[in-house]
Motif scaffolding. Sequence first.
Motif, PDB file in Angstrom:
ATOM      1  N   TRP A  64      52.963  49.555  39.016  1.00 28.63           N
ATOM      2  CA  TRP A  64      52.530  48.278  38.472  1.00 28.63           C
ATOM      3  C   TRP A  64      53.725  47.467  37.963  1.00 28.63           C
ATOM      4  O   TRP A  64      53.817  46.265  38.208  1.00 28.63           O
ATOM      5  CB  TRP A  64      51.528  48.531  37.346  1.00 28.63           C
ATOM      6  CG  TRP A  64      50.999  47.303  36.703  1.00 28.63           C
ATOM      7  CD1 TRP A  64      51.213  46.904  35.429  1.00 28.63           C
ATOM      8  CD2 TRP A  64      50.172  46.297  37.305  1.00 28.63           C
ATOM      9  NE1 TRP A  64      50.564  45.726  35.192  1.00 28.63           N
ATOM     10  CE2 TRP A  64      49.925  45.323  36.326  1.00 28.63           C
ATOM     11  CE3 TRP A  64      49.645  46.129  38.561  1.00 28.63           C
ATOM     12  CZ2 TRP A  64      49.153  44.200  36.586  1.00 28.63           C
ATOM     13  CZ3 TRP A  64      48.875  45.001  38.819  1.00 28.63           C
ATOM     14  CH2 TRP A  64      48.636  44.063  37.846  1.00 28.63           C
ATOM     15  N   ALA A  80      56.827  47.718  38.995  1.00 32.65           N
ATOM     16  CA  ALA A  80      57.604  47.288  40.170  1.00 32.65           C
ATOM     17  C   ALA A  80      56.941  46.092  40.843  1.00 32.65           C
ATOM     18  O   ALA A  80      57.631  45.171  41.294  1.00 32.65           O
ATOM     19  CB  ALA A  80      57.740  48.447  41.145  1.00 32.65           C
ATOM     20  N   ALA A  81      55.608  46.093  40.895  1.00 32.05           N
ATOM     21  CA  ALA A  81      54.902  44.957  41.498  1.00 32.05           C
ATOM     22  C   ALA A  81      55.103  43.691  40.676  1.00 32.05           C
ATOM     23  O   ALA A  81      55.284  42.604  41.239  1.00 32.05           O
ATOM     24  CB  ALA A  81      53.413  45.284  41.620  1.00 32.05           C
ATOM     25  N   GLY A  88      57.712  43.049  38.773  1.00 32.12           N
ATOM     26  CA  GLY A  88      59.106  42.655  39.005  1.00 32.12           C
ATOM     27  C   GLY A  88      59.300  41.993  40.350  1.00 32.12           C
ATOM     28  O   GLY A  88      60.017  40.993  40.467  1.00 32.12           O
ATOM     29  N   TRP A  89      58.643  42.532  41.380  1.00 30.14           N
ATOM     30  CA  TRP A  89      58.741  41.929  42.711  1.00 30.14           C
ATOM     31  C   TRP A  89      58.129  40.533  42.713  1.00 30.14           C
ATOM     32  O   TRP A  89      58.690  39.604  43.283  1.00 30.14           O
ATOM     33  CB  TRP A  89      58.028  42.819  43.730  1.00 30.14           C
ATOM     34  CG  TRP A  89      58.059  42.257  45.109  1.00 30.14           C
ATOM     35  CD1 TRP A  89      59.095  42.324  46.001  1.00 30.14           C
ATOM     36  CD2 TRP A  89      57.013  41.535  45.757  1.00 30.14           C
ATOM     37  NE1 TRP A  89      58.746  41.696  47.164  1.00 30.14           N
ATOM     38  CE2 TRP A  89      57.474  41.195  47.034  1.00 30.14           C
ATOM     39  CE3 TRP A  89      55.733  41.145  45.375  1.00 30.14           C
ATOM     40  CZ2 TRP A  89      56.697  40.477  47.937  1.00 30.14           C
ATOM     41  CZ3 TRP A  89      54.963  40.436  46.267  1.00 30.14           C
ATOM     42  CH2 TRP A  89      55.439  40.110  47.533  1.00 30.14           C
ATOM     43  N   GLY A  90      56.984  40.374  42.057  1.00 30.71           N
ATOM     44  CA  GLY A  90      56.347  39.053  41.983  1.00 30.71           C
ATOM     45  C   GLY A  90      57.206  38.062  41.220  1.00 30.71           C
ATOM     46  O   GLY A  90      57.304  36.895  41.610  1.00 30.71           O
ATOM     47  N   TRP A 139      60.466  38.188  40.933  1.00 30.85           N
ATOM     48  CA  TRP A 139      61.617  37.894  41.791  1.00 30.85           C
ATOM     49  C   TRP A 139      61.254  36.861  42.858  1.00 30.85           C
ATOM     50  O   TRP A 139      62.001  35.925  43.108  1.00 30.85           O
ATOM     51  CB  TRP A 139      62.094  39.178  42.452  1.00 30.85           C
ATOM     52  CG  TRP A 139      63.290  38.992  43.330  1.00 30.85           C
ATOM     53  CD1 TRP A 139      63.278  38.804  44.678  1.00 30.85           C
ATOM     54  CD2 TRP A 139      64.644  38.949  42.927  1.00 30.85           C
ATOM     55  NE1 TRP A 139      64.547  38.653  45.137  1.00 30.85           N
ATOM     56  CE2 TRP A 139      65.416  38.734  44.070  1.00 30.85           C
ATOM     57  CE3 TRP A 139      65.275  39.069  41.694  1.00 30.85           C
ATOM     58  CZ2 TRP A 139      66.794  38.648  44.022  1.00 30.85           C
ATOM     59  CZ3 TRP A 139      66.649  38.985  41.652  1.00 30.85           C
ATOM     60  CH2 TRP A 139      67.398  38.766  42.804  1.00 30.85           C
ATOM     61  N   ARG A 140      60.087  37.018  43.478  1.00 28.50           N
ATOM     62  CA  ARG A 140      59.651  36.066  44.498  1.00 28.50           C
ATOM     63  C   ARG A 140      59.398  34.684  43.884  1.00 28.50           C
ATOM     64  O   ARG A 140      59.727  33.662  44.493  1.00 28.50           O
ATOM     65  CB  ARG A 140      58.380  36.557  45.176  1.00 28.50           C
ATOM     66  CG  ARG A 140      58.543  37.866  45.926  1.00 28.50           C
ATOM     67  CD  ARG A 140      59.282  37.703  47.202  1.00 28.50           C
ATOM     68  NE  ARG A 140      58.464  36.900  48.103  1.00 28.50           N
ATOM     69  CZ  ARG A 140      58.894  36.366  49.217  1.00 28.50           C
ATOM     70  NH1 ARG A 140      60.124  36.572  49.605  1.00 28.50           N
ATOM     71  NH2 ARG A 140      58.117  35.637  49.969  1.00 28.50           N
ATOM     72  N   GLU A 192      62.757  33.124  43.146  1.00 36.94           N
ATOM     73  CA  GLU A 192      63.373  32.730  44.411  1.00 36.94           C
ATOM     74  C   GLU A 192      62.728  31.462  44.965  1.00 36.94           C
ATOM     75  O   GLU A 192      63.397  30.586  45.499  1.00 36.94           O
ATOM     76  CB  GLU A 192      63.220  33.885  45.391  1.00 36.94           C
ATOM     77  CG  GLU A 192      64.028  33.748  46.640  1.00 36.94           C
ATOM     78  CD  GLU A 192      63.868  34.981  47.527  1.00 36.94           C
ATOM     79  OE1 GLU A 192      62.712  35.252  47.919  1.00 36.94           O
ATOM     80  OE2 GLU A 192      64.874  35.631  47.782  1.00 36.94           O
TER      81      GLU A 192
END
Length: 54
Positions: free
Chosen positions: A37, A39-40, A42-44, A46-47, A50
């Motif tokens: 959760w 990591a998800a 953090g990925w969101g 980051w996106r 970006e």
Amino acid sequence: MFDRTGQKRKAVGRPRVGDYLLSIAYFGLASGAMMVWMAAIGWGAWRLIEWMMS
């Protein structure tokens, strides 16, 4: 009332791993789900950053 000099202690055996196996498995699964959760999120993030910078 609190004097226990005449009482004998019960011999308590050493705890076995099988006694705690279910709780260890549960907390292992819960911590793994928490890491996924995070990591998800953090990925969101980051996106999103970006996308905002482009």
